[in-house]
Design an enzyme around this catalytic site. Structure first.
Site, PDB file in Angstrom:
ATOM      1  CE  LYS A 180       1.643 -10.767  15.121  1.00 22.04           C
ATOM      2  NZ  LYS A 180       2.646  -9.829  15.712  1.00 22.04           N
ATOM      3  CD  GLU A 255      -8.438   2.045  14.080  1.00 16.78           C
ATOM      4  OE1 GLU A 255      -7.712   2.807  13.392  1.00 16.78           O
ATOM      5  OE2 GLU A 255      -8.251   1.832  15.292  1.00 16.78           O
ATOM      6  CB  CYS A 289      -6.001   4.671  15.557  1.00 13.90           C
ATOM      7  SG  CYS A 289      -5.140   3.153  15.926  1.00 13.90           S
ATOM      8  CD  GLU A 386      -1.874   7.116  11.876  1.00 10.65           C
ATOM      9  OE1 GLU A 386      -1.473   6.139  11.229  1.00 10.65           O
ATOM     10  OE2 GLU A 386      -2.809   7.061  12.691  1.00 10.65           O
TER      11      GLU A 386
HETATM   12  P1  ADP Z   1       3.249  -0.420  13.328  1.00 10.72           P
HETATM   13  O1  ADP Z   1       3.906   0.118  12.088  1.00 10.72           O
HETATM   14  O2  ADP Z   1       2.513   0.613  14.064  1.00 10.72           O
HETATM   15  O3  ADP Z   1       4.143  -1.293  14.164  1.00 10.72           O
HETATM   16  P2  ADP Z   1       2.121  -2.596  11.928  1.00 10.72           P
HETATM   17  O4  ADP Z   1       1.011  -2.438  10.968  1.00 10.72           O
HETATM   18  O5  ADP Z   1       3.478  -2.849  11.383  1.00 10.72           O
HETATM   19  O6  ADP Z   1       2.075  -1.343  12.859  1.00 10.72           O
HETATM   20  O7  ADP Z   1       1.806  -3.756  12.951  1.00 10.72           O
HETATM   21  C1  ADP Z   1       0.536  -4.025  13.491  1.00 10.72           C
HETATM   22  C2  ADP Z   1       0.407  -5.521  13.688  1.00 10.72           C
HETATM   23  O8  ADP Z   1       0.519  -6.164  12.423  1.00 10.72           O
HETATM   24  C3  ADP Z   1       1.487  -6.142  14.570  1.00 10.72           C
HETATM   25  O9  ADP Z   1       0.898  -7.199  15.337  1.00 10.72           O
HETATM   26  C4  ADP Z   1       2.451  -6.724  13.544  1.00 10.72           C
HETATM   27  O10 ADP Z   1       3.183  -7.817  14.044  1.00 10.72           O
HETATM   28  C5  ADP Z   1       1.487  -7.190  12.476  1.00 10.72           C
HETATM   29  N1  ADP Z   1       2.111  -7.332  11.154  1.00 10.72           N
HETATM   30  C6  ADP Z   1       3.157  -6.659  10.621  1.00 10.72           C
HETATM   31  N2  ADP Z   1       3.440  -7.109   9.374  1.00 10.72           N
HETATM   32  C7  ADP Z   1       2.542  -8.085   9.096  1.00 10.72           C
HETATM   33  C8  ADP Z   1       2.278  -8.927   7.967  1.00 10.72           C
HETATM   34  N3  ADP Z   1       3.022  -8.859   6.875  1.00 10.72           N
HETATM   35  N4  ADP Z   1       1.252  -9.797   8.041  1.00 10.72           N
HETATM   36  C9  ADP Z   1       0.471  -9.868   9.149  1.00 10.72           C
HETATM   37  N5  ADP Z   1       0.672  -9.121  10.240  1.00 10.72           N
HETATM   38  C10 ADP Z   1       1.679  -8.229  10.232  1.00 10.72           C
END
Ligand code: ADP
Length: 484
Positions: A180, A255, A289, A386
């Site tokens: 995903k 990570e 990161c 961060e």
């Molecule tokens: P950022 O804040 O840097 O965008 P995220 O942690 O929100 O990083 O996103 C990293 C990945 O996790 C993306 O692929 C995002 O779609 C996915 N993601 C965000 N929310 C969820 C969730 N509740 N469950 C699973 N995956 C998620």
């Protein structure tokens, strides 16, 4: 939009070796962060698509892929790596447009992806079990086996590198993957899926479902058919992924970034350190990161280091990704406003230097000029959070004990580096620093496909990259035969 030259529709998912729209037919819009203009649409996958992708991966495990000899898996990964290497320019341009990465950084990411494939291709048939001396009349041995279906939820900052380290290692061990990608950055993931198909990866061994985190991502994390989850992203979402993994009692690799320090001692070679001190903060506009956002300097060299860093900062320019400046825009207007919020919180600090935004950069782009701060106490929010933007703070220390206390004084622990000629100090600090990687008189070591990587504390747990990743993407079975 048809993705040139890969010939696939950007609104499609890859499931069971076939490209098709998601079940709802809905799409999400991607924007070019260099000018804010619409780029293309991608699929808005959701739980039903994840169900199909997991089922397809399961079938792959039951079929040709699950039975394939390790050496043959390696050959396929090798071919994928070659195809990636033949497409450096188109992949780099896609990434630059999609996430705003300057072209030279995007090219480096493509080369890293090809290198991951090469590394894991070679490793596929070199991981094996052991025989264990046991009681008289027994033969005991261990088998390293794939988990089965693995879920990979990746962020937008380094899509290709993270596909390489995560999907590459999982496939090498014979798992079948459901990927995903981040909603902001899907295009190179889709292109990679097509190159893997062309390289002969059997149907279902790699499935790609774009979509939103709370929809496709959450469905993948919670799916009972997924036997291992790997996630790179924010701490908040990392907690959710671990909670979802706990429900199904599956292992998870997280990570989650860091607040990585570089410690510069009085005897350091400042000229050698300088490019590392600055680049580690502004590479990918700080959206890394393992960015080094805290520079800790012995008080006797503090002014000198700040002056030299400031001079470099003043020469830094941000501009459109395809024009290949030092920095591109941030990935989105949302990310820009998060970083600007932090700059606001730094109003009580001293701006030692600021880079510039190129005068011709489009007004709709998500540009932030890099900023170097001094005057932050170690517990200041800019020295603790961060930021994920081009912002560094320089903090003085009086002695090794204080340097260590500051370095270890955040909840994170991803990377650290030490600049000193004193070998005993290097060894002491390499042990004492709370980090998954410690660099001595360098930082980042040129990507480090071979080097185990991961963190402690809020930086997450588990290790990716190198051979170590292969242990994470496999499980050990002990076979004990009593034969007399
Ligand atoms: P950022 O804040 O840097 O965008 P995220 O942690 O929100 O990083 O996103 C990293 C990945 O996790 C993306 O692929 C995002 O779609 C996915 N993601 C965000 N929310 C969820 C969730 N509740 N469950 C699973 N995956 C998620």
């Amino acid at each position: 939009m048809i993705l040139d030259p890969f010939g696939i529709d950007t609104t499609h998912c890859l499931i069971g070796g076939e490209w098709a729209p998601c079940k709802s037919g809905e799409t999400l819009a991607l924007h070019d962060p260099s000018d804010g203009s619409p780029l293309c649409a991608i699929a808005r996958g959701d739980a039903p698509d994840i169900d199909c992708a997991v089922a397809a991966a399961d079938m792959a495990m039951e079929g040709e892929w699950g039975r394939m000899a390790a050496a043959q898996r390696g050959r396929i990964l090798h071919r994928i790596g070659l195809l990636v290497g033949e497409n450096i320019e188109p992949l780099a341009r896609l990434e630059a447009q999609d996430v705003g990465k300057p072209l030279k950084q995007a090219r480096a990411d493509v080369i890293a992806l090809a290198r991951y494939m090469e590394f894991y291709a070679g490793a596929a048939d070199k991981i094996h079990g052991a025989t264990i001396p046991y009681l008289d009349g027994y033969t005991v041995y261990t088998l390293r086996e794939p988990h089965g279906v693995t879920g990979h939820i990746i962020p937008w900052n380094y899509p290709m590198q993270i596909i390489g380290r995560s999907v590459g290692a999982a496939l090498a061990m014979g798992n079948a993957c459901v990927l995903k990608p981040a909603e902001e950055a899907c295009l190179t993931a889709l292109a990679f899926g097509e190159l893997a198909r062309q390289a002969g990866l059997p149907a279902g061994a790699l499935n790609i479902v774009p979509g939103q985190g709370g929809e496709a991502g959450a469905a993948l994390a919670a799916h009972p058919g997924v036997r291992h989850l790997s996630f790179t992203g924010s701490v908040a979402v990392g907690r959710r992924i671990q909670a979802a993994a706990a429900e199904n009692l599956v292992p998870v690799t997280l990570e989650l970034g860091g607040k990585s320090p570089q410690l510069v001692f009085a005897d350091a070679d400042i000229d050698a350190a300088l490019p590392f001190l600055v680049n580690a903060g502004i590479q990918n506009a700080g959206q890394t990161c393992s960015a080094s956002s805290r520079i800790l300097v012995h008080e006797s060299r503090f002014d000198e280091v700040v002056r030299a860093m400031a001079e470099r900062y003043r020469a830094l320019r941000a501009g459109p990704a395809l024009a290949d400046f030092d920095l591109g825009p941030l990935v989105s207007a949302r990310q820009k406003s998060i970083v600007e919020g932090y700059l606001d919180k730094g109003r009580d600090l001293t701006v030692a230097a600021r880079g510039t935004i190129d005068g011709d950069a489009p007004a709709g782009g998500a540009y932030v000029a890099p900023v170097l701060f001094t005057g932050a106490a170690p517990d200041h929010v800019l020295a603790q959070d961060e930021i994920f933007g081009p912002v560094q703070v320089v903090i003085p220390f009086a002695d090794e004990a204080e340097a260590l206390a500051i370095a270890n004084g955040t909840p994170f622990g991803l990377v650290a580096s030490v600049w000193t000629a004193d070998g005993a100090r290097q060894m002491r600090l390499a042990r004492a620093l709370r980090a998954g990687q410690v660099f001595l008189n360098n930082y980042g070591a040129g990507g480090g496909v071979e080097l185990p990587f991961g963190g402690t504390g809020l930086s997450g747990h588990g290790r990716e990259k190198g051979f170590e990743a292969l242990y994470g993407f496999s499980t050990l079975k002990t076979v004990a035969a009593l034969h007399g």
